[in-house]
Design a protein around this motif. Structure first.
Motif, PDB file in Angstrom:
ATOM      1  N   ARG A   9       0.079   0.714   2.995  1.00 45.34           N
ATOM      2  CA  ARG A   9       0.837  -0.272   2.217  1.00 45.34           C
ATOM      3  C   ARG A   9       2.137  -0.565   2.950  1.00 45.34           C
ATOM      4  O   ARG A   9       2.840   0.351   3.384  1.00 45.34           O
ATOM      5  CB  ARG A   9       1.129   0.248   0.811  1.00 45.34           C
ATOM      6  CG  ARG A   9       1.978  -0.738  -0.019  1.00 45.34           C
ATOM      7  CD  ARG A   9       2.141  -0.306  -1.442  1.00 45.34           C
ATOM      8  NE  ARG A   9       3.032  -1.189  -2.166  1.00 45.34           N
ATOM      9  CZ  ARG A   9       2.701  -2.377  -2.641  1.00 45.34           C
ATOM     10  NH1 ARG A   9       1.474  -2.824  -2.444  1.00 45.34           N
ATOM     11  NH2 ARG A   9       3.556  -3.122  -3.291  1.00 45.34           N
ATOM     12  N   LEU A 110       4.929  -9.288   1.431  1.00 43.07           N
ATOM     13  CA  LEU A 110       4.193  -8.092   1.029  1.00 43.07           C
ATOM     14  C   LEU A 110       5.078  -7.129   0.249  1.00 43.07           C
ATOM     15  O   LEU A 110       4.615  -6.455  -0.676  1.00 43.07           O
ATOM     16  CB  LEU A 110       3.616  -7.386   2.264  1.00 43.07           C
ATOM     17  CG  LEU A 110       2.505  -8.123   3.013  1.00 43.07           C
ATOM     18  CD1 LEU A 110       2.045  -7.308   4.209  1.00 43.07           C
ATOM     19  CD2 LEU A 110       1.329  -8.417   2.101  1.00 43.07           C
ATOM     20  N   ALA A 115       0.846  -6.247  -5.710  1.00 41.60           N
ATOM     21  CA  ALA A 115      -0.426  -5.770  -5.172  1.00 41.60           C
ATOM     22  C   ALA A 115      -0.870  -6.725  -4.072  1.00 41.60           C
ATOM     23  O   ALA A 115      -1.307  -7.849  -4.361  1.00 41.60           O
ATOM     24  CB  ALA A 115      -1.489  -5.686  -6.272  1.00 41.60           C
ATOM     25  N   ALA A 116      -0.701  -6.316  -2.824  1.00 45.09           N
ATOM     26  CA  ALA A 116      -1.099  -7.143  -1.689  1.00 45.09           C
ATOM     27  C   ALA A 116      -2.557  -6.888  -1.355  1.00 45.09           C
ATOM     28  O   ALA A 116      -3.052  -5.767  -1.464  1.00 45.09           O
ATOM     29  CB  ALA A 116      -0.226  -6.833  -0.476  1.00 45.09           C
ATOM     30  N   SER A 117      -3.251  -7.935  -0.947  1.00 41.45           N
ATOM     31  CA  SER A 117      -4.659  -7.793  -0.584  1.00 41.45           C
ATOM     32  C   SER A 117      -4.788  -7.059   0.743  1.00 41.45           C
ATOM     33  O   SER A 117      -3.858  -7.015   1.554  1.00 41.45           O
ATOM     34  CB  SER A 117      -5.314  -9.170  -0.477  1.00 41.45           C
ATOM     35  OG  SER A 117      -4.781  -9.885   0.628  1.00 41.45           O
ATOM     36  N   GLU A 118      -5.968  -6.487   0.955  1.00 38.70           N
ATOM     37  CA  GLU A 118      -6.223  -5.769   2.200  1.00 38.70           C
ATOM     38  C   GLU A 118      -6.151  -6.719   3.386  1.00 38.70           C
ATOM     39  O   GLU A 118      -5.698  -6.332   4.471  1.00 38.70           O
ATOM     40  CB  GLU A 118      -7.594  -5.097   2.127  1.00 38.70           C
ATOM     41  CG  GLU A 118      -7.890  -4.190   3.306  1.00 38.70           C
ATOM     42  CD  GLU A 118      -9.227  -3.503   3.173  1.00 38.70           C
ATOM     43  OE1 GLU A 118      -9.563  -2.697   4.058  1.00 38.70           O
ATOM     44  OE2 GLU A 118      -9.943  -3.778   2.192  1.00 38.70           O
ATOM     45  N   GLN A 119      -6.587  -7.959   3.175  1.00 30.63           N
ATOM     46  CA  GLN A 119      -6.539  -8.952   4.245  1.00 30.63           C
ATOM     47  C   GLN A 119      -5.094  -9.223   4.663  1.00 30.63           C
ATOM     48  O   GLN A 119      -4.777  -9.300   5.854  1.00 30.63           O
ATOM     49  CB  GLN A 119      -7.203 -10.252   3.778  1.00 30.63           C
ATOM     50  CG  GLN A 119      -7.250 -11.359   4.827  1.00 30.63           C
ATOM     51  CD  GLN A 119      -8.228 -11.055   5.931  1.00 30.63           C
ATOM     52  OE1 GLN A 119      -9.209 -10.350   5.705  1.00 30.63           O
ATOM     53  NE2 GLN A 119      -7.960 -11.562   7.123  1.00 30.63           N
ATOM     54  N   GLU A 120      -4.181  -9.355   3.701  1.00 33.53           N
ATOM     55  CA  GLU A 120      -2.778  -9.607   4.011  1.00 33.53           C
ATOM     56  C   GLU A 120      -2.149  -8.420   4.731  1.00 33.53           C
ATOM     57  O   GLU A 120      -1.374  -8.591   5.680  1.00 33.53           O
ATOM     58  CB  GLU A 120      -2.011  -9.911   2.727  1.00 33.53           C
ATOM     59  CG  GLU A 120      -2.344 -11.252   2.101  1.00 33.53           C
ATOM     60  CD  GLU A 120      -1.619 -11.462   0.777  1.00 33.53           C
ATOM     61  OE1 GLU A 120      -1.250 -12.615   0.490  1.00 33.53           O
ATOM     62  OE2 GLU A 120      -1.426 -10.466   0.053  1.00 33.53           O
ATOM     63  N   GLN A 121      -2.488  -7.215   4.289  1.00 38.10           N
ATOM     64  CA  GLN A 121      -1.931  -6.029   4.936  1.00 38.10           C
ATOM     65  C   GLN A 121      -2.436  -5.886   6.366  1.00 38.10           C
ATOM     66  O   GLN A 121      -1.679  -5.523   7.275  1.00 38.10           O
ATOM     67  CB  GLN A 121      -2.286  -4.784   4.112  1.00 38.10           C
ATOM     68  CG  GLN A 121      -1.609  -4.745   2.746  1.00 38.10           C
ATOM     69  CD  GLN A 121      -1.878  -3.441   2.019  1.00 38.10           C
ATOM     70  OE1 GLN A 121      -1.704  -2.363   2.571  1.00 38.10           O
ATOM     71  NE2 GLN A 121      -2.307  -3.539   0.775  1.00 38.10           N
ATOM     72  N   SER A 122      -3.723  -6.163   6.576  1.00 41.76           N
ATOM     73  CA  SER A 122      -4.266  -6.061   7.921  1.00 41.76           C
ATOM     74  C   SER A 122      -3.702  -7.150   8.823  1.00 41.76           C
ATOM     75  O   SER A 122      -3.484  -6.935  10.020  1.00 41.76           O
ATOM     76  CB  SER A 122      -5.792  -6.141   7.894  1.00 41.76           C
ATOM     77  OG  SER A 122      -6.217  -7.395   7.389  1.00 41.76           O
ATOM     78  N   HIS A 123      -3.424  -8.335   8.253  1.00 39.21           N
ATOM     79  CA  HIS A 123      -2.788  -9.407   9.019  1.00 39.21           C
ATOM     80  C   HIS A 123      -1.394  -8.984   9.459  1.00 39.21           C
ATOM     81  O   HIS A 123      -0.984  -9.212  10.605  1.00 39.21           O
ATOM     82  CB  HIS A 123      -2.726 -10.676   8.165  1.00 39.21           C
ATOM     83  CG  HIS A 123      -2.292 -11.885   8.937  1.00 39.21           C
ATOM     84  ND1 HIS A 123      -2.123 -13.127   8.353  1.00 39.21           N
ATOM     85  CD2 HIS A 123      -1.951 -12.053  10.246  1.00 39.21           C
ATOM     86  CE1 HIS A 123      -1.719 -13.991   9.271  1.00 39.21           C
ATOM     87  NE2 HIS A 123      -1.609 -13.361  10.417  1.00 39.21           N
ATOM     88  N   ALA A 375      -9.276  -5.248   7.153  1.00 36.05           N
ATOM     89  CA  ALA A 375     -10.213  -6.366   7.200  1.00 36.05           C
ATOM     90  C   ALA A 375     -10.251  -6.973   8.594  1.00 36.05           C
ATOM     91  O   ALA A 375     -11.262  -7.471   9.034  1.00 36.05           O
ATOM     92  CB  ALA A 375      -9.815  -7.420   6.168  1.00 36.05           C
TER      93      ALA A 375
END
Length: 409
Positions: A9, A110, A115-123, A375
């Motif tokens: 996170r 973020l 609650a951030a999406s996994e896609q946003e965190q991986s980006h 992701a």
């Protein structure tokens, strides 16, 4: 060194560190311009040109990499700017600044999101990894040569101007920051998120410092004796390192041409510091590299000691030069301490966890984030992480016997 469970996170602290890294780059640029202007006003146009040349060469190389990466990154992670606008930014040497702004914008988003999406965190991780690597390139292509030049000029003139003091401080800060940030960025690919503790970060910084500083000192002293000798010495050592990197083989860039650019930049890093570029055991490669650099540095130091005038005003430097070798040896000792007790391989081996990677080899207790965790994965940094942390089956026995992990940065 603690393990962290659950998905990563993005935290406010990471945003502040990203902002601090961007601010450090701006401060370093200002210090470089101040230095160049000061040299030009004092009539030392050659030194001013050299400062600007180092800055320009490092910027061109890092922006070249940045542009090439944009062309091969997944479309979903591409910048929102039109390609022509992005090309103009890179021509103006603002591509790195644009990456930092994008990272800060996404990081702020973020941090504010519940609650951030996994896609946003991986980006965000993808952006941070590239910024970390570009910062490392820029540091070793510009700051370490600049430190050598600053030390040479101070010894040559026997005085230190305020601009030189600021230049030294910012250069050391950039080197320190880039090394720690790069290493932490690679650790983010470990499934169990083994983070650098305060102690391990300090030891990691110290052994790099104790290995780099003696190298910079002897190169500056050699330049003090034969200013044009460096024009011969650097290309020869760089060429040897470039051939050595080519022999090991790398798979960092997407095509053979850009790969040669990467290897050329790694050869510059190797002129000053160890940098692992190939998978598998690095013990013998590390011994070869440090032996070569140690012999080369000793020859440079002995040349200065032998050829200087007996009535030379630099007699006070003899104790400093004499302490360079013990300093280098201390750096090697600290490096062994780090890889024996503080490296993730050792921590994982203590918990007896093993993960199959492929049919030909096995990593010991380390799981890399491949396709199931983030992701989107930064393939470049993932490849480097595997070269730094993956221990081959051949190296497993060394760990079980309690010897130092020999997969080093």
């Amino acid at each position: 060194m603690a393990a962290r469970d659950g998905p990563p996170r993005y935290r406010l602290l990471e945003l502040l560190l990203t902002a601090a890294g961007a601010a450090g780059a701006v401060l370093d640029l200002g210090a470089d311009v101040w230095l160049a202007v000061g040299y030009a006003r004092a009539g030392h146009h050659g030194w001013a040109a050299l400062v600007l040349a180092l800055l320009g060469a490092a910027s061109l190389a890092t922006h070249g990499c940045s542009w090439l990466w944009y062309g091969t990154d997944p479309p979903a992670l591409g910048p929102r700017l039109p390609r022509r606008a992005l090309a103009l930014l890179h021509l103006l040497q603002l591509g790195y600044a644009y990456r930092c702004l994008c990272a800060l914008k996404m990081g702020w988003k973020l941090c504010r999101a519940k609650a951030a999406s996994e896609q946003e965190q991986s980006h965000m991780a993808f952006l941070s990894h590239d910024i970390s690597m570009l910062r490392l390139f820029e540091t070793f292509l510009e700051n370490t040569p600049q430190l050598t030049l600053l030390l040479y000029v101070i010894l040559r003139t026997n005085k230190a101007e305020p601009s030189q003091g600021v230049g030294i401080c910012t250069a050391v800060l950039c080197v320190t920051w880039s090394l720690l940030d790069y290493h932490q960025s690679l650790r983010s690919f470990l499934q169990d998120k083994y983070e650098l503790s305060l102690c391990s970060s300090f030891i990691y910084f110290l052994w790099n410092l104790f290995l780099i500083c003696p190298r910079i000192l002897v190169v500056a002293l050699f330049a003090l004796l034969w200013p044009y000798g460096i024009v011969v010495h650097f290309p020869l050592v760089w060429l040897a390192m470039f051939f050595w990197v080519n022999m090991q083989g790398t798979d960092f860039m997407e095509s053979p041409g850009p790969e040669q650019l990467y290897r050329a930049m790694v050869a510059v890093i190797l002129y000053f510091s160890w940098f692992n570029v190939a998978k598998g055991r690095t013990l013998y490669r590390s011994i070869i590299y440090h032996s070569f650099i140690l012999v080369d540095s000793i020859l440079l130091a002995v040349s200065w000691l032998w050829c200087r005038s007996p009535s030379d005003e630099y007699l006070y430097l003899i104790p400093v030069v004499s302490a360079a070798l013990p300093c280098y040896v201390l750096g090697l000792v600290l490096r062994l301490i780090y890889y024996k007790w503080l490296h993730p391989n050792v921590r994982a081996q203590q918990q007896d966890r093993y993960d199959e990677v492929d049919a030909s080899g096995r990593t010991v207790g380390l799981e890399f984030r491949v396709g199931s965790a983030p992701a989107v994965v930064n393939r470049r940094m993932q490849w480097l992480a595997q070269t730094q942390f993956a221990v081959s089956l051949r190296g497993e026995q060394s760990l079980l016997n309690g010897t130092a992990a020999d997969t080093a940065v």
